[in-house]
Scaffold this motif. Structure first.
Motif, PDB file in Angstrom:
ATOM      1  N   LEU A   1       0.821  -1.208   0.000  1.00 16.58           N
ATOM      2  CA  LEU A   1       0.000   0.000   0.000  1.00 16.58           C
ATOM      3  C   LEU A   1       0.856   1.260   0.000  1.00 16.58           C
ATOM      4  CD1 LEU A   1      -2.640  -1.044   2.693  1.00 16.58           C
ATOM      5  CD2 LEU A   1      -2.938  -1.049   0.206  1.00 16.58           C
ATOM      6  N   ARG A   2       0.271   2.323  -0.497  1.00 13.24           N
ATOM      7  CA  ARG A   2       0.912   3.625  -0.361  1.00 13.24           C
ATOM      8  C   ARG A   2       0.322   4.308   0.864  1.00 13.24           C
ATOM      9  NH1 ARG A   2      -1.773   7.528  -5.099  1.00 13.24           N
ATOM     10  NH2 ARG A   2      -3.849   7.611  -4.173  1.00 13.24           N
ATOM     11  N   THR A   3       1.180   4.986   1.599  1.00 10.98           N
ATOM     12  CA  THR A   3       0.764   5.710   2.795  1.00 10.98           C
ATOM     13  C   THR A   3       1.263   7.130   2.687  1.00 10.98           C
ATOM     14  OG1 THR A   3       0.929   3.680   4.110  1.00 10.98           O
ATOM     15  CG2 THR A   3       0.855   5.753   5.314  1.00 10.98           C
ATOM     16  N   ALA A   4       0.391   8.080   2.929  1.00  7.03           N
ATOM     17  CA  ALA A   4       0.779   9.483   2.839  1.00  7.03           C
ATOM     18  C   ALA A   4       1.780   9.827   3.938  1.00  7.03           C
ATOM     19  CB  ALA A   4      -0.450  10.380   2.958  1.00  7.03           C
ATOM     20  N   ILE A   5       2.904  10.447   3.560  1.00  5.92           N
ATOM     21  CA  ILE A   5       3.890  10.904   4.537  1.00  5.92           C
ATOM     22  C   ILE A   5       4.098  12.413   4.448  1.00  5.92           C
ATOM     23  CG2 ILE A   5       5.094   8.702   4.727  1.00  5.92           C
ATOM     24  CD1 ILE A   5       7.156   9.767   2.737  1.00  5.92           C
ATOM     25  N   ASN A   6       3.498  13.038   3.438  1.00  7.86           N
ATOM     26  CA  ASN A   6       3.675  14.461   3.212  1.00  7.86           C
ATOM     27  C   ASN A   6       2.499  14.930   2.376  1.00  7.86           C
ATOM     28  OD1 ASN A   6       4.773  17.035   2.020  1.00  7.86           O
ATOM     29  ND2 ASN A   6       6.605  16.392   3.119  1.00  7.86           N
ATOM     30  N   VAL A   7       2.052  16.163   2.544  1.00  2.00           N
ATOM     31  CA  VAL A   7       0.903  16.642   1.775  1.00  2.00           C
ATOM     32  C   VAL A   7       1.314  17.522   0.610  1.00  2.00           C
ATOM     33  CG1 VAL A   7      -0.701  16.463   3.713  1.00  2.00           C
ATOM     34  CG2 VAL A   7       0.531  18.615   3.338  1.00  2.00           C
ATOM     35  N   THR A   8       2.606  17.631   0.351  1.00  2.00           N
ATOM     36  CA  THR A   8       3.056  18.341  -0.854  1.00  2.00           C
ATOM     37  C   THR A   8       3.182  17.336  -1.987  1.00  2.00           C
ATOM     38  OG1 THR A   8       5.369  18.047  -0.234  1.00  2.00           O
ATOM     39  CG2 THR A   8       4.286  20.081   0.479  1.00  2.00           C
ATOM     40  N   PRO A   9       3.090  17.783  -3.238  1.00  2.00           N
ATOM     41  CA  PRO A   9       3.126  16.841  -4.369  1.00  2.00           C
ATOM     42  C   PRO A   9       4.433  16.053  -4.476  1.00  2.00           C
ATOM     43  CG  PRO A   9       2.295  19.002  -5.061  1.00  2.00           C
ATOM     44  CD  PRO A   9       2.832  19.171  -3.677  1.00  2.00           C
ATOM     45  N   GLU A  10       5.529  16.612  -3.994  1.00  2.00           N
ATOM     46  CA  GLU A  10       6.815  15.955  -4.161  1.00  2.00           C
ATOM     47  C   GLU A  10       7.000  14.862  -3.101  1.00  2.00           C
ATOM     48  OE1 GLU A  10       6.670  19.337  -3.377  1.00  2.00           O
ATOM     49  OE2 GLU A  10       6.385  19.913  -5.471  1.00  2.00           O
ATOM     50  N   GLY A  11       7.002  13.617  -3.544  1.00  2.00           N
ATOM     51  CA  GLY A  11       7.289  12.504  -2.646  1.00  2.00           C
ATOM     52  C   GLY A  11       6.321  12.383  -1.495  1.00  2.00           C
ATOM     53  N   TRP A  12       5.028  12.523  -1.778  1.00  2.00           N
ATOM     54  CA  TRP A  12       4.054  12.578  -0.688  1.00  2.00           C
ATOM     55  C   TRP A  12       3.721  11.199  -0.116  1.00  2.00           C
ATOM     56  CZ3 TRP A  12      -0.787  10.250  -0.844  1.00  2.00           C
ATOM     57  CH2 TRP A  12      -1.236   9.830  -2.109  1.00  2.00           C
ATOM     58  N   ALA A  13       4.056  10.127  -0.852  1.00  2.00           N
ATOM     59  CA  ALA A  13       3.608   8.809  -0.399  1.00  2.00           C
ATOM     60  C   ALA A  13       4.771   7.828  -0.277  1.00  2.00           C
ATOM     61  CB  ALA A  13       2.572   8.252  -1.370  1.00  2.00           C
ATOM     62  N   HIS A  14       4.616   6.910   0.663  1.00  5.49           N
ATOM     63  CA  HIS A  14       5.567   5.810   0.865  1.00  5.49           C
ATOM     64  C   HIS A  14       4.858   4.506   0.518  1.00  5.49           C
ATOM     65  CE1 HIS A  14       8.438   3.114   2.774  1.00  5.49           C
ATOM     66  NE2 HIS A  14       7.416   2.555   3.418  1.00  5.49           N
ATOM     67  N   PHE A  15       5.551   3.608  -0.199  1.00  4.14           N
ATOM     68  CA  PHE A  15       4.993   2.310  -0.561  1.00  4.14           C
ATOM     69  C   PHE A  15       5.661   1.218   0.257  1.00  4.14           C
ATOM     70  CE2 PHE A  15       3.779   4.835  -4.158  1.00  4.14           C
ATOM     71  CZ  PHE A  15       2.623   4.256  -4.660  1.00  4.14           C
ATOM     72  N   GLY A  16       4.871   0.279   0.732  1.00  2.00           N
ATOM     73  CA  GLY A  16       5.412  -0.855   1.469  1.00  2.00           C
ATOM     74  C   GLY A  16       4.303  -1.793   1.893  1.00  2.00           C
ATOM     75  N   HIS A  17       4.665  -3.014   2.269  1.00  2.00           N
ATOM     76  CA  HIS A  17       3.663  -3.986   2.723  1.00  2.00           C
ATOM     77  C   HIS A  17       3.172  -3.618   4.120  1.00  2.00           C
ATOM     78  CE1 HIS A  17       5.210  -6.460  -0.620  1.00  2.00           C
ATOM     79  NE2 HIS A  17       4.009  -7.022  -0.579  1.00  2.00           N
ATOM     80  N   VAL A  18       1.869  -3.583   4.261  1.00  2.00           N
ATOM     81  CA  VAL A  18       1.216  -3.239   5.530  1.00  2.00           C
ATOM     82  C   VAL A  18       0.207  -4.331   5.848  1.00  2.00           C
ATOM     83  CG1 VAL A  18      -0.213  -1.549   6.740  1.00  2.00           C
ATOM     84  CG2 VAL A  18       1.449  -0.767   5.028  1.00  2.00           C
ATOM     85  N   LYS A  19       0.208  -4.793   7.081  1.00  2.00           N
ATOM     86  CA  LYS A  19      -0.784  -5.784   7.486  1.00  2.00           C
ATOM     87  C   LYS A  19      -2.117  -5.084   7.739  1.00  2.00           C
ATOM     88  CE  LYS A  19       0.519  -9.167  10.060  1.00  2.00           C
ATOM     89  NZ  LYS A  19       0.296 -10.270   9.079  1.00  2.00           N
ATOM     90  N   MET A  20      -3.153  -5.565   7.092  1.00  2.00           N
ATOM     91  CA  MET A  20      -4.464  -4.992   7.347  1.00  2.00           C
ATOM     92  C   MET A  20      -5.051  -5.687   8.587  1.00  2.00           C
ATOM     93  SD  MET A  20      -5.552  -4.259   3.410  1.00  2.00           S
ATOM     94  CE  MET A  20      -7.236  -4.253   3.630  1.00  2.00           C
ATOM     95  N   PRO A  21      -5.694  -4.950   9.518  1.00  2.00           N
ATOM     96  CA  PRO A  21      -6.009  -3.523   9.452  1.00  2.00           C
ATOM     97  C   PRO A  21      -5.047  -2.652  10.274  1.00  2.00           C
ATOM     98  CG  PRO A  21      -7.357  -4.540  11.108  1.00  2.00           C
ATOM     99  CD  PRO A  21      -6.380  -5.590  10.638  1.00  2.00           C
ATOM    100  N   GLU A  22      -3.753  -2.799  10.070  1.00  2.00           N
ATOM    101  CA  GLU A  22      -2.783  -1.976  10.789  1.00  2.00           C
ATOM    102  C   GLU A  22      -2.393  -0.740   9.985  1.00  2.00           C
ATOM    103  OE1 GLU A  22       0.470  -4.476  11.942  1.00  2.00           O
ATOM    104  OE2 GLU A  22      -0.822  -5.857  13.074  1.00  2.00           O
TER     105      GLU A  22
END
Length: 475
Positions: A52-73
């Motif tokens: 999944l992608r997870t938001a780490i920043n609200v600016t357009p540059e590099g705003w999301a991080h991708f990695g495996h996440v256990k649902m529903p964590e």
């Protein structure tokens, strides 16, 4: 603050720890949300590790991080776009004044209504899609479903934050009610009818994410123009996440069409029954699904004429799509807009005050945007050399809200009798047999890189990963 703080119980970029009362209230709501997710979220997904992608920043540059996440964590949180310095209200009677940082007393009820209605759609779509993971056509598609689900959940958080922070006890009660209503529930249904429809199969899911999430794009854009700055900032960041949802729909339908065309060319067949015999979805059935989801979605824009829409605009609460790019006075008094109505057995245009027709203005903007994507699907068919074209039906077709509610209008825009409607409706909307056939194709494919027979693989993977990447780890 552009960077998101993940060290807190509720990730946020709104300095939540500085408002202990609000923080406690939201931390009290959080377990109820997680219980709702376990009960009504994606079926059978609790032990999966999902890319999944997870938001780490609200600016357009590099705003999301991708990695495996256990649902529903997945770390749901509260993210607002960066504030615009000295932002002004750009429309309505307060045009030119400073944007509101708190709720104006006279607009409190209307603002709460707007936020609750938008907030209600977010968990509703998760509920509508909760069983789809059991019939995913590939790991790639399963991952995309889960990405949409967690982001719709985060969009719920966005609205709940506004309710808690700005509306006191009323807001807290509304936030609780957002978890108590359920899509399709006989006693406590979701507010908007389209969000009580089933999403029974993946063709319906792709149509939903193309059309209904596009409604979300236009509604959020109109709210991003709001004079209430926290709502504007909330919606501006939600739009960043919403784009992927529409991509899933457009690309999904394109892949379905591509696979159907491949089979038609390989075997030299055009008859829908022969196409079905090869285990793919015939083009007329795709057209009928398109007709249904298009017509259900344009009902979401409301009645053709609406005093509420006029009041929201005049009050500075909800603007038009791309309000600031429009070349007019942004007051609209004395301006008119053409709407359609039935007169003398046919559709005719009538001019009405534009302020009262703002739902129709937004609906027409949506239709123009939708038609462009359908054109891209047709290019897939053209490239295959097949003589068939998809099209959006007339906007009066199959309507249940507004002046055309329950009137019998053909996809071409002809007023017809009840008898003619009944004789032709199975050619225009999905029949029980259509839905049963599509349902018969829905078998889960989970081997990395493999696709169900009825859909083509995507041209590229997620975040530059290969198609056969392990997008979902089944534990």
């Amino acid at each position: 603050m552009s960077t998101i703080n993940y060290n807190e119980t509720i990730p946020n970029n709104v300095n939540l720890s500085e408002d202990k009362t609000l923080q406690r209230a939201l931390e009290h709501w959080q377990p109820n949300y997680l219980n709702w997710w376990r009960d009504m979220g994606p079926n059978g997904s609790l032990n999966h590790d999902v890319y999944l992608r997870t938001a780490i920043n609200v600016t357009p540059e590099g705003w999301a991080h991708f990695g495996h996440v256990k649902m529903p964590e997945y770390r749901w949180g509260i993210f607002l776009a960066q504030a615009e310095e000295n932002r002004k209200i750009n429309f309505g009677e307060s045009k030119g004044r400073d944007a509101w940082q708190d709720v104006p007393g006279e607009h409190r009820a209307n603002l709460r209504r707007i936020i609750v209605t938008q907030g209600d759609t977010e968990p509703a779509s998760v509920e509508q899609q909760r069983h789809l993971g059991l019939t995913a056509p590939s790991q790639y598609d399963l991952r995309n479903l889960f990405q949409i689900n967690v982001e719709e959940g985060r969009h719920l958080w966005a609205m709940v934050y506004l309710l808690h922070k700005y509306f006191g006890r009323d807001g807290r009660e509304e936030a609780e009610a957002l978890l108590q209503r359920n899509s399709g529930d006989q006693d406590k249904p979701r507010i908007l009818e389209a969000f009580n429809e089933e999403t029974p199969d993946w063709l319906a899911f792709y149509m939903f994410t193309y059309f209904t999430d596009r409604d979300g794009k236009f509604q959020l854009n109109a709210l991003a123009e709001s004079g209430f700055d926290p709502l504007s900032r909330t919606c501006r960041f939600m739009l960043t996440e919403e784009a992927h949802h529409m991509f899933v729909g457009e690309s999904g339908i394109s892949r379905v069409i591509q696979r159907t065309c491949e089979v038609m060319r390989t075997f030299g067949i055009e008859d829908p029954e022969q196409v079905r015999a090869k285990g793919v979805i015939d083009l007329p059935t795709i057209q009928r699904y398109l007709n249904f989801h298009f017509s259900v979605t344009i009902d979401l824009f409301g009645a053709d004429q609406s005093s509420n829409a006029a009041n929201f605009y005049t009050s500075g609460l909800k603007g038009r799509y791309e309000e600031t790019k429009r070349d007019d006075d942004h007051l609209l008094k004395g301006q008119s807009y053409r709407i359609l109505e039935v007169a003398g057995g046919s559709l005719v245009e009538r001019e009405v005050p534009m302020l009262n027709a703002l739902n129709e203005v937004l609906r027409d903007d949506f239709i123009r945007d939708s038609v462009a994507g359908v054109g891209r699907w047709n290019r897939v068919i053209e490239k295959a050399g097949i003589n068939f074209r998809l099209s959006t039906p007339h906007k009066a077709f199959n309507r249940h809200i507004g002046g055309f509610a329950n009137m019998r209008i053909s996809p071409e825009g002809q007023v017809i009798s009840e008898a003619e409607w009944l004789s032709k409706v199975r050619h225009w909307l999905p029949s029980e047999e259509d839905r049963a056939y599509v349902a018969s194709l829905m078998g889960r494919v989970i081997e990395p890189g493999k696709m169900a027979n009825w859909i083509a693989p995507p041209p590229v993977g997620i975040n530059r990963q290969p198609i056969d990447f392990e997008y979902v780890r089944f534990n």
